[in-house]
Design an enzyme around this catalytic site. Structure first.
Site, short mmCIF file in Angstrom:
data_model
loop_
_atom_site.label_atom_id
_atom_site.label_comp_id
_atom_site.label_asym_id
_atom_site.label_seq_id
_atom_site.Cartn_x
_atom_site.Cartn_y
_atom_site.Cartn_z
N GLU A 1 14.50 -18.23 35.70
CA GLU A 1 14.33 -17.15 34.73
C GLU A 1 12.88 -16.65 34.69
O GLU A 1 12.67 -15.44 34.68
CB GLU A 1 14.81 -17.68 33.37
CG GLU A 1 15.26 -16.62 32.44
CD GLU A 1 14.42 -16.60 31.20
OE1 GLU A 1 13.68 -15.62 31.03
OE2 GLU A 1 14.47 -17.56 30.43
N ARG B 1 18.19 -10.89 30.81
CA ARG B 1 16.82 -11.35 31.14
C ARG B 1 16.24 -10.55 32.32
O ARG B 1 15.56 -11.11 33.19
CB ARG B 1 16.81 -12.84 31.51
CG ARG B 1 17.22 -13.75 30.38
CD ARG B 1 16.23 -13.67 29.21
NE ARG B 1 16.48 -14.74 28.27
CZ ARG B 1 17.39 -14.68 27.30
NH1 ARG B 1 18.11 -13.59 27.11
NH2 ARG B 1 17.56 -15.72 26.49
N SER C 1 13.53 -21.35 28.65
CA SER C 1 14.62 -21.65 29.60
C SER C 1 14.12 -21.41 31.01
O SER C 1 13.58 -20.35 31.30
CB SER C 1 15.81 -20.73 29.36
OG SER C 1 16.31 -20.87 28.06
N1 EPU Z 1 23.52 -28.41 26.75
C1 EPU Z 1 23.74 -29.70 27.18
N2 EPU Z 1 22.67 -30.41 27.64
C2 EPU Z 1 21.42 -29.91 27.68
C3 EPU Z 1 21.19 -28.59 27.25
C4 EPU Z 1 22.26 -27.85 26.78
O1 EPU Z 1 24.85 -30.20 27.16
O2 EPU Z 1 20.50 -30.61 28.11
C5 EPU Z 1 24.63 -27.63 26.20
C6 EPU Z 1 24.47 -27.46 24.71
O3 EPU Z 1 25.01 -28.52 23.99
C7 EPU Z 1 25.17 -26.15 24.43
C8 EPU Z 1 25.01 -25.38 25.72
O4 EPU Z 1 24.62 -26.31 26.72
O5 EPU Z 1 26.53 -26.38 24.21
C9 EPU Z 1 23.99 -24.26 25.62
O6 EPU Z 1 22.74 -24.75 25.25
P1 EPU Z 1 21.76 -23.99 24.24
O7 EPU Z 1 22.54 -23.28 23.18
O8 EPU Z 1 20.74 -24.95 23.80
O9 EPU Z 1 20.97 -23.01 25.17
P2 EPU Z 1 21.46 -21.73 25.98
O10 EPU Z 1 22.59 -21.05 25.34
O11 EPU Z 1 21.67 -22.07 27.37
C10 EPU Z 1 20.22 -19.48 25.59
C11 EPU Z 1 18.95 -18.80 26.04
C12 EPU Z 1 17.78 -19.23 25.16
C13 EPU Z 1 18.11 -18.89 23.72
C14 EPU Z 1 19.39 -19.63 23.32
C15 EPU Z 1 19.84 -19.29 21.93
C16 EPU Z 1 19.16 -18.41 28.43
C17 EPU Z 1 18.74 -18.80 29.78
N3 EPU Z 1 18.67 -19.13 27.43
O12 EPU Z 1 20.10 -20.84 25.85
O13 EPU Z 1 16.67 -18.45 25.58
O14 EPU Z 1 17.06 -19.25 22.86
O15 EPU Z 1 20.45 -19.25 24.22
O16 EPU Z 1 20.43 -18.03 21.89
O17 EPU Z 1 19.90 -17.44 28.26
C18 EPU Z 1 14.75 -18.39 26.98
O18 EPU Z 1 15.27 -17.45 27.55
O19 EPU Z 1 13.60 -18.82 27.32
C19 EPU Z 1 15.46 -19.07 25.90
C20 EPU Z 1 14.99 -20.14 25.30
#
Ligand code: EPU
Length: 350
Positions: free
Chosen positions: A346, A164, A246
């Site tokens: 972010e 990012r 995010s």
């Molecule tokens: N989780 C929780 N509680 C919550 C939110 C998440 O327990 O309230 C847990 C989920 O269950 C999961 C883990 O945390 O096991 C990760 O959550 P999720 O896959 O929803 O999101 P992420 O991996 O943190 C990233 C990117 C997103 C992207 C997704 C899919 C970042 C900061 N975010 O999210 O990007 O869409 O992966 O690849 O890297 C963005 O940058 O704006 C964005 C949406």
């Protein structure tokens, strides 16, 4: 070129925060940018480049001159031995561009479907989702230097892509420093889409879909449809509830730090990285601190995904940038106190 004075930025940022710009120019190509630079008054003002406004938090009125990028166009420009090269104007909507490439029979961007914002903003924060980052499909970009009016081309190495992050997020304090924020306006971006396309799988949400539908190797269109559906279910639509995706980056820690956290919180969501570090899910950390659905004034934590902060007041009583940042700081403090981890925002705070 269109110059507007005392412009409301509320419809121009996906958070829907109310703020104004003293001066805004709509830039549809290099000629418009050069016209700004040819004007003595405007040339002297510091510039803020605005794309889709989907990754910014406005904390007050914008003193800089705003350049709203509206460069249109999308076309297939050529090919190399292994790639098709496609180009889009920086003002094109990212998701529409992704859809268009699939309509042309050119897969490769499907994992990045439905990410809000414009094509020009996509390299700025090296957007990523479901195992694909922009840098994996990037070829080069054309930008205009807002100091000299010169158009130049950058390849991936020159963009300095990170998680990012890119050269466009950093401000150079003096000549020669790393950083092009406020200096470069991205005009067009070219992408290299693989001729030997393979689906990028491996994400839990996607594997679940494959199992449910009994599909061993999905097509690009199928992946696109799944990802659109997954994102719609999980992330708030900015047209309905203002947000900037995010709000925090997923932090990385050492294996020792991770082991320590697992000792206290066995359920912490963590992913080992190729370089030996461990990435933690910021959403999980925030959720564990009890933030889901909480509010500060009209700024809130999204109830289905704690990583996303939202404008809970809507267009009528919009959250202020101050409320969003107060909420963000309170979250950072509680995550730090419980886990010893400093979360980094972010979006760009303006
Ligand atoms: N989780 C929780 N509680 C919550 C939110 C998440 O327990 O309230 C847990 C989920 O269950 C999961 C883990 O945390 O096991 C990760 O959550 P999720 O896959 O929803 O999101 P992420 O991996 O943190 C990233 C990117 C997103 C992207 C997704 C899919 C970042 C900061 N975010 O999210 O990007 O869409 O992966 O690849 O890297 C963005 O940058 O704006 C964005 C949406």
């Amino acid at each position: 070129m269109f110059i507007e004075r005392n412009v409301s930025l509320q419809p121009l940022n996906s958070f829907g925060i109310a703020a104004r710009a003293a001066l805004l120019a709509r830039v549809r190509g290099e000629a418009d940018a050069r016209a700004v630079l040819a004007d003595a008054e405007m040339a002297a003002l510091p510039k803020f480049v605005l794309g889709g406004g989907s990754n910014i938090v406005l904390t007050g009125d914008v003193k800089h001159m705003v350049l709203k990028v509206e460069v249109p166009g999308r076309r297939v420009v050529g090919e190399t031995e292994r790639h098709h090269i496609v180009e889009a104007g920086a003002g094109e909507t990212w998701h529409d561009f992704v859809t268009w490439t699939l309509d042309q029979g050119l897969p490769g961007l499907e994992n990045l479907a439905l990410i809000p914002g414009t094509v020009g903003a996509s390299p700025v924060q090296n957007i990523g989702a479901y195992g694909v980052e922009l840098q994996d499909r990037f070829h080069e970009l054309d930008a205009i230097d807002l100091h000299t009016g010169e158009v130049f081309t950058l390849d991936a190495a020159q963009c300095g892509f990170g998680y990012r992050d890119s050269v466009f997020k950093h401000v150079a304090r003096q000549e020669g420093d790393f950083g092009l924020a406020g200096r470069a306006l991205i005009l067009r971006v070219r992408f290299a889409l693989p001729k030997a396309w393979q689906p990028v799988l491996g994400y839990l949400d996607i594997e679940r879909r494959m199992a449910e539908e009994g599909v061993a190797v999905p097509s690009a269109r199928q992946l696109y449809d799944w990802i659109v559906a997954i994102r719609r279910a999980k992330l708030p639509d900015p047209a309905v509830i203002g947000n900037a995706g995010s709000f925090f980056k997923n932090p990385t820690v050492t294996p020792e730090q991770c082991a320590d956290i697992i000792g206290r919180d066995p359920k912490v969501v963590h992913y080992p990285m190729p370089d030996g570090s461990v990435k933690l899910a910021a959403g999980w950390l925030i959720d564990a601190c009890g933030w889901r659905g909480k509010r500060v004034g009209n700024a809130g934590v999204y109830d289905k995904q704690a990583l996303v902060l939202v404008n809970a007041g809507g267009a009528q009583a919009p959250a202020t940038g101050g409320e969003v940042m107060t909420l963000a700081k309170a979250i950072q403090t509680s995550v730090y106190e419980r886990f010893g981890i400093r979360l980094e925002p972010e979006p760009m705070v303006v």
